[in-house]
Structure formats: C-alpha cells, structure tokens
Write an enzyme that holds these catalytic residues in place. Sequence first.
Site, PDB file in Angstrom:
ATOM      1  N   GLN A   1       5.033 -17.053  -8.422  1.00 17.01           N
ATOM      2  CA  GLN A   1       4.051 -16.757  -7.850  1.00 17.01           C
ATOM      3  C   GLN A   1       2.952 -18.345  -7.946  1.00 17.01           C
ATOM      4  OE1 GLN A   1       4.481 -16.366  -4.547  1.00 17.01           O
ATOM      5  NE2 GLN A   1       6.419 -14.933  -4.880  1.00 17.01           N
TER       6      GLN A   1
ATOM      7  N   CYS B   1      10.727  -6.398  -3.632  1.00 19.83           N
ATOM      8  CA  CYS B   1      11.457  -6.432  -4.939  1.00 19.83           C
ATOM      9  C   CYS B   1      10.706  -6.606  -6.497  1.00 19.83           C
ATOM     10  CB  CYS B   1      11.901  -8.016  -5.250  1.00 19.83           C
ATOM     11  SG  CYS B   1      13.423  -8.337  -4.448  1.00 19.83           S
TER      12      CYS B   1
ATOM     13  N   HIS C   1       7.805  -8.340 -10.786  1.00 20.88           N
ATOM     14  CA  HIS C   1       9.443  -7.805  -9.905  1.00 20.88           C
ATOM     15  C   HIS C   1      10.157  -7.960 -10.887  1.00 20.88           C
ATOM     16  CE1 HIS C   1      12.278 -11.340  -7.561  1.00 20.88           C
ATOM     17  NE2 HIS C   1      11.936 -10.450  -6.216  1.00 20.88           N
TER      18      HIS C   1
HETATM   19  N1  C6P Z   1       9.875 -13.219  -4.597  1.00 17.30           N
HETATM   20  C1  C6P Z   1       9.500 -12.587  -2.794  1.00 17.30           C
HETATM   21  O1  C6P Z   1       9.248 -12.417  -1.419  1.00 17.30           O
HETATM   22  P1  C6P Z   1      14.030 -15.996  -6.941  1.00 17.30           P
HETATM   23  O2  C6P Z   1      14.516 -15.540  -6.129  1.00 17.30           O
HETATM   24  O3  C6P Z   1      14.415 -16.086  -8.679  1.00 17.30           O
HETATM   25  O4  C6P Z   1      13.879 -17.366  -7.120  1.00 17.30           O
HETATM   26  O5  C6P Z   1      12.491 -15.833  -7.253  1.00 17.30           O
HETATM   27  C2  C6P Z   1      11.853 -14.050  -7.860  1.00 17.30           C
HETATM   28  C3  C6P Z   1      10.778 -13.673  -8.018  1.00 17.30           C
HETATM   29  C4  C6P Z   1      10.155 -13.544  -9.453  1.00 17.30           C
HETATM   30  N2  C6P Z   1       9.244 -13.611  -9.698  1.00 17.30           N
HETATM   31  C5  C6P Z   1       8.212 -13.213  -8.730  1.00 17.30           C
HETATM   32  C6  C6P Z   1       6.773 -12.812  -9.017  1.00 17.30           C
HETATM   33  C7  C6P Z   1       8.286 -13.653  -7.570  1.00 17.30           C
HETATM   34  O6  C6P Z   1       7.272 -13.494  -6.504  1.00 17.30           O
HETATM   35  C8  C6P Z   1      10.364 -13.731  -7.283  1.00 17.30           C
HETATM   36  C9  C6P Z   1      10.842 -13.555  -5.165  1.00 17.30           C
HETATM   37  C10 C6P Z   1       9.840 -13.369  -3.719  1.00 17.30           C
HETATM   38  O7  C6P Z   1       8.323 -11.892  -2.859  1.00 17.30           O
HETATM   39  C11 C6P Z   1      11.975 -12.590  -3.448  1.00 17.30           C
HETATM   40  S1  C6P Z   1      12.044 -11.342  -3.466  1.00 17.30           S
END
Ligand code: C6P
Length: 413
Positions: free
Chosen positions: A209, A371, A129
């Site tokens: 995740q 992302c 990500h």
């Molecule tokens: N993925 C998705 O819809 P935050 O935004 O900081 O809580 O999480 C970031 C993040 C980091 N690593 C992984 C593997 C993620 O899946 C996510 C967040 C969401 O896939 C929002 S982009």
Amino acid sequence: MTQIATPQLDLARIRADFPILHQQVNGHPLAYLDSTASSQKPALVIDALTDYYRRYNANVHRGVYQLSEQATEAMEQARHKIARFINARSPREIIFTRNTTESINLVANAWGRANLKPGDRILLSEMEHHSNLVPWQIIAQATGAELDFIPVDGDGRLALDDLNTLLTEQTRLVAVTHMSNVLGTINPIAAIAQAAKAVGALVLVDGAQSVPHFTVDVQALGIDFLAFSGHKMCGPTGIGVLWGRKSILQAMPPFLGGGSMISRVELRQSTWHELPHKFEAGTPAIGEAIGLGYAVDYLSQIGMDAIHQAEQQLTAYALERLDAIDGLQTYGPAVAERGGVISFNLDGVHAHDVAAVLDQHGVAVRAGHHCCQPLMNILGAPATTRASFYLYTTPEEVDQLVVALEKCKAIFS
Ligand code: C6P
C-alpha cells in the site's frame, strides 16, 4: 467544511487516461473507491500489454531470434525502471514474483528456512495483512522460531514506546507493513529499521500500500527487503516485486527450482544462476512485467509526491464528511499520519449490507475483514466497509459516497 485547494493533479486529464472509469453502474456514474484492493489501469498500460501480445510475444532469456530478444530487452528495461522507482542500487536486486504475497513467501522460505533456528524471534505488528503474518507462522512452526508483535494503539498507530523492549538480541527479522490496508496508517519505517539494525535484525517492509501511493526509497529507509504488487499501482495483475539487498539475496538459497534459475544441472545436483534469475524459476509473466514498467513510467511522470499530497487532501475532505454522518464511526489516525484508506461502520448495519447499498448507487467499496482478522479483533469490529482512493479519485465521488450512505441509513432505520 474543508475546501479542496487547487488540485495538485489535473484530475480531468488523469481520468481521461482510465477507460474503465467512464461508465454507469446501476444507473449512476461509477465511483470506484476500491483501489486498495486493486487499482484501475491507464490506457498506456493496457496498450503496452496488447502491443506485447500483438507484436513481440516470445519467451525471454532463451531464444536467439529477434522476437525473443525484443521481449527480453523490454522485460529487462522494466526491471531497470522499477529499480530506479524505488532507488535500488542495482536492477539485479529486483526479483519478479506474482504479487506481494509471493514476495513475502519467497523471503520466509528461502531466507527463513536457511537462517532461523529455535529461540530466534521474528517481530511483526498487530496490523499486518495475512500475507505478512501467515508465511511467518508457517516458517516459525517449521524452524522453532517465535513471533512477537508491535501493538496497535487506540488511534490505530503502532505503539512504538516499547519497541526497544520487543527487539532483543534474538530478533532476527522485523517484518512490518508500510501502510495499513484497513486503517491507512503510515508507519515510521526508517525509525523502526534503525532500531532493528541496533540489534542486528533484518527488516522486511510490506509495501503493497505504500509503493503505489508515495515515494519509497529503499536506501533512505535503511531496509533489507521490500515486497509490492503491480496490480495496486496501475500495473497488470500477476506481476509483483521483491526487492532485496544484493548481498543478502546472494547468500540465500533459491525458493522455487526449475528452468531459468540454474547455472548447471546434473542428475543429482545443480548450481544456481546469478541474480535476479536465481529467484525467477520458469517462464515469468513477461507481458505483465513490461506493463508494470509502463505503469511506473506513468506514475513517475505524474509524480509520487503530487499523488500523495492529493490523496491526503482528499482523505481530509472525506474524513470530515464521513465524521459528520450521525451513527457512522471511522477508524484510524489523524490525516497527517495516514494515506487514502478509510474504514468505517454504520450503527446497526452490517458492513456487507452497507457495501451492497452503495453498489446500488454506483459506489464500489470493499467490506469484510480485509485479510486482517487479528487487527479486526483489536478494533472490536468483525468487519468494516472501506473506501479507498487513488490518483484518479475526485471529491465528487466522495460526495456520491456520502449521499449513498445517507440513503443506506434511511433504508435501515
Ligand atoms: N490487500 C485489500 O483489499 P496481493 O494480494 O499479494 O497483491 O497483496 C497482498 C497484500 C499484502 N499487504 C497489504 C498491506 C495488502 O493490502 C495486500 C492486499 C488487498 O486490502 C487485498 S486483500
């Protein structure tokens, strides 16, 4: 077709705990299939937040009056619960942040700036990500360190055959995701950590995740840092966690400066408070941290192994139904190696158009690059539509998705 065996989870009872799920959207029952982006919250967590703001809202670690002591006690209890949940050795190793993104930025800035120099290498993977990629790009530019990448194979798994070549004496840190938010792939973190340790590298795991969906034991995995977000695990937004090994956290300089993180301040210099406070500058998200503690209670009571098993069963069922749709391509590995995330594309229809039609049928999914732009380039798809599941997702919601996809096909054909 796969028959869903006797469910491990009492779905009717679980769904009764989530007030938001019981509504109609565009004339259909809501099928919330976007828990990878953010999970829904059980009444227990919503009530814990309300209770904090109604009965004992006050700043923590400062007041000598009852409300402040009550708030401090509740927040520190949450820290203990989270430490137990991931099997940390001590609650002092639990740092409250805003989210996974901030947790990773904390390590990149505090550890990275103090420890990386030109010629050092950071090993990431191609499925990261942006939150576990961009902070390392910034730190690499600032320190002269270089980035290497574990490739993704044709099945959407990490190609680990060359891991021992990618890991060198110069590798200072391996930072990988535990589970892909696009492919659902669950990565073999313990094996990666063991290989990293053999060259003396530290290991950071992006648990955004994984922590919400299955048991994560930081000691058993043999890792050094774990980052995750409260809002993806039935908790409130605005609260996240960085777990780090105590000795490493103690040796790191602070990330943000300000109130609460100091021991003594003079005009030209300061000394730092002990863990975890050294990394918690300013007023924290108190109610949200307490709410996350209740979310951990909720998940623990249901059981992380039962949640994981149920999600895998549902994913097997969903893959079978989706793969039977003509012109629909799903991405990612076989069900044994993945969690409850399915990205797909429908021939000739843009992922966003698919998501818009699904919404007309009450089905909430995400579409786009999720992302993960470098991964999407590798998949050869600028965007996918993505359905994702959690403990409250039912086979009927998967059926609703399939019916809506057939309608979508009919509209665009
Ligand atoms: N993925 C998705 O819809 P935050 O935004 O900081 O809580 O999480 C970031 C993040 C980091 N690593 C992984 C593997 C993620 O899946 C996510 C967040 C969401 O896939 C929002 S982009």
